[in-house]
Design a protein around this motif. Sequence first.
Motif, mmCIF file in Angstrom:
data_model
loop_
_atom_site.group_PDB
_atom_site.id
_atom_site.type_symbol
_atom_site.label_atom_id
_atom_site.label_comp_id
_atom_site.label_asym_id
_atom_site.label_seq_id
_atom_site.Cartn_x
_atom_site.Cartn_y
_atom_site.Cartn_z
ATOM 1 N N PRO A 165 -22.487 -19.547 54.490
ATOM 2 C CA PRO A 165 -22.564 -18.285 53.750
ATOM 3 C C PRO A 165 -21.317 -18.093 52.894
ATOM 4 O O PRO A 165 -20.283 -18.734 53.117
ATOM 5 N N ARG A 166 -21.426 -17.223 51.918
ATOM 6 C CA ARG A 166 -20.279 -16.973 51.030
ATOM 7 C C ARG A 166 -19.070 -16.498 51.821
ATOM 8 O O ARG A 166 -17.943 -16.869 51.538
ATOM 9 N N ASP A 167 -19.300 -15.672 52.778
ATOM 10 C CA ASP A 167 -18.259 -15.296 53.732
ATOM 11 C C ASP A 167 -18.951 -15.033 55.064
ATOM 12 O O ASP A 167 -20.153 -15.243 55.200
ATOM 13 N N TRP A 168 -18.217 -14.604 56.051
ATOM 14 C CA TRP A 168 -18.775 -14.421 57.390
ATOM 15 C C TRP A 168 -18.961 -12.944 57.708
ATOM 16 O O TRP A 168 -19.169 -12.572 58.860
ATOM 17 N N GLY B 8 -5.717 -2.813 62.427
ATOM 18 C CA GLY B 8 -5.046 -3.914 61.764
ATOM 19 C C GLY B 8 -6.020 -4.696 60.890
ATOM 20 O O GLY B 8 -6.999 -4.146 60.378
ATOM 21 N N ALA B 9 -5.763 -5.991 60.726
ATOM 22 C CA ALA B 9 -6.610 -6.836 59.878
ATOM 23 C C ALA B 9 -6.592 -8.264 60.395
ATOM 24 O O ALA B 9 -5.629 -8.695 61.047
ATOM 25 N N LYS B 10 -7.657 -8.995 60.092
ATOM 26 C CA LYS B 10 -7.767 -10.403 60.475
ATOM 27 C C LYS B 10 -7.998 -11.232 59.223
ATOM 28 O O LYS B 10 -8.865 -10.896 58.396
ATOM 29 N N ASP B 11 -7.242 -12.325 59.072
ATOM 30 C CA ASP B 11 -7.428 -13.268 57.975
ATOM 31 C C ASP B 11 -8.023 -14.555 58.530
ATOM 32 O O ASP B 11 -7.519 -15.109 59.515
ATOM 33 N N LEU B 12 -9.093 -15.032 57.895
ATOM 34 C CA LEU B 12 -9.729 -16.283 58.288
ATOM 35 C C LEU B 12 -9.592 -17.296 57.163
ATOM 36 O O LEU B 12 -9.880 -16.989 56.004
ATOM 37 N N THR B 13 -9.174 -18.511 57.505
ATOM 38 C CA THR B 13 -9.108 -19.598 56.535
ATOM 39 C C THR B 13 -9.822 -20.793 57.141
ATOM 40 O O THR B 13 -9.397 -21.322 58.175
ATOM 41 N N ASP B 14 -10.936 -21.213 56.530
ATOM 42 C CA ASP B 14 -11.661 -22.354 57.079
ATOM 43 C C ASP B 14 -11.411 -23.593 56.238
ATOM 44 O O ASP B 14 -10.466 -23.647 55.444
ATOM 45 N N GLY B 15 -12.261 -24.593 56.392
ATOM 46 C CA GLY B 15 -12.047 -25.862 55.708
ATOM 47 C C GLY B 15 -12.102 -25.779 54.201
ATOM 48 O O GLY B 15 -11.605 -26.679 53.514
ATOM 49 N N SER B 16 -12.671 -24.720 53.659
ATOM 50 C CA SER B 16 -12.731 -24.571 52.207
ATOM 51 C C SER B 16 -11.373 -24.216 51.610
ATOM 52 O O SER B 16 -11.180 -24.310 50.398
ATOM 53 N N GLY B 17 -10.450 -23.779 52.469
ATOM 54 C CA GLY B 17 -9.131 -23.375 51.992
ATOM 55 C C GLY B 17 -9.075 -21.947 51.497
ATOM 56 O O GLY B 17 -8.004 -21.457 51.107
ATOM 57 N N ILE B 18 -10.196 -21.262 51.484
ATOM 58 C CA ILE B 18 -10.249 -19.871 51.025
ATOM 59 C C ILE B 18 -9.951 -18.944 52.196
ATOM 60 O O ILE B 18 -10.498 -19.103 53.286
ATOM 61 N N THR B 19 -9.066 -17.976 51.981
ATOM 62 C CA THR B 19 -8.726 -16.999 53.009
ATOM 63 C C THR B 19 -9.476 -15.703 52.745
ATOM 64 O O THR B 19 -9.481 -15.191 51.630
ATOM 65 N N ARG B 20 -10.100 -15.196 53.780
ATOM 66 C CA ARG B 20 -10.838 -13.933 53.678
ATOM 67 C C ARG B 20 -10.239 -12.939 54.658
ATOM 68 O O ARG B 20 -9.986 -13.279 55.810
ATOM 69 N N ARG B 21 -10.054 -11.723 54.206
ATOM 70 C CA ARG B 21 -9.438 -10.681 55.039
ATOM 71 C C ARG B 21 -10.500 -9.698 55.512
ATOM 72 O O ARG B 21 -11.345 -9.243 54.740
#
Length: 286
Positions: A127-130, A57-70
């Motif tokens: 970091p730019r992403d995790w 499957g996949a995981k989407d993360l959205t932190d305080g920056s409002g940007i969602t990363r898959r």
Amino acid sequence: MVSDLLARLSRFAARDLRPGGGDRPHRPELWSFVAHDRERLADVRIGRTALIMVLEGAKDLTDGSGITRRFSTGTAMLLPPGWCGSVVNDPGDSGRYRALVLEFPAEMVRRLLRAHGTEGLTPRARPRDWHVTLTAALTDAIQHAAAGLTADPPLPPRLADHRCMEVLLAMLEDGVWWLGPVAPTGTADAVRQLLRTQPERPWSAALVAGALNLSAGTLRRRLAEESFSVRRILTEERVAHARDLLEREGLSVQEAAEACGYANRSHFARRIRAAVGVNPSELRGR
């Protein structure tokens, strides 16, 4: 690499084994997250350094920056303590979401960074992403640690810890510097990050204030607004460090007291009893 990773780690995520509530153990933990329906978890807060590997499957993360990363199947992320945001676990076309999570206690991360560099414990830009690259060395270390944490009969705690330290070191060697907290959420958090790098140092409010480029008065006022004090934070960090030295490292009470900045063994013993309800000698080899 991805197919090899899935084949080697899938056996550790055969069913959902999410931890329950309450205090987490003072040791590394391996657990799996399995879901057949799309789940959205709001206001997630990471309390311990967590390496998460998406096996299906996949995981989407959205932190305080409002940007969602898959993060798709076969990818991994390293979330540091203090990370906050929302999470979506998406089964996708396979109809099942699976992830393997390896969590590291703060003291283990602290030991690694004290031995190999403390830059990761100082406030730095996020970091730019995790994303964490699953190199051959890291994949081998993860598999080795997972096998150790699930061994039957269980491995001796020190050997299991050593395998988990290999995972942390593999990430650090590959440039994953955000193993410790990366962004203080307040003055108390900034003080805690500072003190835990050198708990044996004779810290005073003046020394802490100078290190944080604040006046002593401003530091005290800000900490009071958060219901903290330098003394309280220093005691908490020293007690946490002492527990690890006694329980995990097997140091004598005198050695642990000195490593935590207590010249007086009786004073050290009183602090431990007040915090955990037992004498320091009772913590050794737990």
